[in-house]
Write a protein that holds these residues in place. Structure first.
Motif, mmCIF file in Angstrom:
data_model
loop_
_atom_site.group_PDB
_atom_site.id
_atom_site.type_symbol
_atom_site.label_atom_id
_atom_site.label_comp_id
_atom_site.label_asym_id
_atom_site.label_seq_id
_atom_site.Cartn_x
_atom_site.Cartn_y
_atom_site.Cartn_z
ATOM 1 N N HIS A 1 0.851 -1.191 0.000
ATOM 2 C CA HIS A 1 0.000 0.000 0.000
ATOM 3 C C HIS A 1 0.884 1.238 0.000
ATOM 4 O O HIS A 1 1.980 1.217 0.546
ATOM 5 C CB HIS A 1 -0.866 0.067 1.260
ATOM 6 N N CYS B 1 1.591 -5.068 2.877
ATOM 7 C CA CYS B 1 0.322 -5.545 3.424
ATOM 8 C C CYS B 1 0.541 -6.997 3.834
ATOM 9 O O CYS B 1 1.244 -7.733 3.155
ATOM 10 C CB CYS B 1 -0.758 -5.449 2.357
ATOM 11 N N HIS C 1 -1.989 -9.216 4.451
ATOM 12 C CA HIS C 1 -3.157 -10.072 4.159
ATOM 13 C C HIS C 1 -3.652 -9.690 2.774
ATOM 14 O O HIS C 1 -4.743 -9.164 2.601
ATOM 15 C CB HIS C 1 -4.252 -9.850 5.214
ATOM 16 N N HIS D 1 -7.869 -4.845 -1.180
ATOM 17 C CA HIS D 1 -8.698 -4.020 -0.311
ATOM 18 C C HIS D 1 -8.111 -2.623 -0.207
ATOM 19 O O HIS D 1 -6.924 -2.429 -0.437
ATOM 20 C CB HIS D 1 -8.780 -4.640 1.094
ATOM 21 N N GLU E 1 -1.595 -1.002 9.971
ATOM 22 C CA GLU E 1 -2.739 -1.130 9.075
ATOM 23 C C GLU E 1 -3.912 -1.686 9.876
ATOM 24 O O GLU E 1 -3.754 -2.622 10.655
ATOM 25 C CB GLU E 1 -2.402 -2.066 7.904
HETATM 26 ZN ZN LIG Z 1 -3.638 -4.285 3.356
#
Ligand SMILES: [Zn+2]
Ligand SMILES: [Zn+2]
Length: 140
Positions: free
Chosen positions: A71, A82, A84, A89, A104
């Motif tokens: 991200h 990230c 996951h 998302h 996050e």
């Molecule tokens: Zn994420």
């Protein structure tokens, strides 16, 4: 399975190449605590790959973002891994303005409300990253 193995598998499933440079940038972000700018990453990368230039790192970061592995933190023009990334998302972050830590958080319901309201107002959303700034629990 480690994160980088998961990422490799996703690339394979999508027919994308997880090149050594992409893996290297992924690894650097995984090892860093908080967000890193492209130039910080370039400095690190240059230790192993002296020929690395800004476009090299920008292309790798762009790829990692497209894949949803990374991200971008707009306020710092920096990047965060990230953990996951199986599902793409929008990212929400808690950013500490003192120590620079970035956490996050996952508030899909909040994002849904924001999107609905944007649509109601006829607003065309291009970027959905939400950042809350303040002091983390170690700093306040
Ligand atoms: Zn994420
Ligand atoms: Zn802090």
């Amino acid at each position: 399975m480690s994160l980088i193995e998961q990422a490799g598998r996703i690339c394979q499933q999508k027919g994308e190449r997880f090149t050594p440079i992409r893996q290297k940038v992924f690894g650097l972000l995984e090892a860093s605590d908080g967000a890193r700018t492209a130039y910080e990453l370039l400095d690190e990368l240059a230790k192993d790959m002296p020929n690395a230039r800004p476009p090299t790192i920008y292309r790798a970061l762009e790829f990692l973002q497209q894949m949803g592995f990374v991200h971008r933190l707009d306020s710092r023009n920096a990047f965060v891994l990230c953990t996951h990334f199986e599902d793409h998302h929008a990212a929400q972050f808690l950013v500490c303005d003192q120590c620079g830590s970035v956490a996050e958080i996952h508030m899909p319901a909040v994002m849904k409300s924001l999107r609905t309201e944007a649509v109601n107002l006829g607003f065309d959303v291009h970027s959905e990253t939400v950042e809350l700034h303040g002091l983390c629990k170690d700093c306040h």
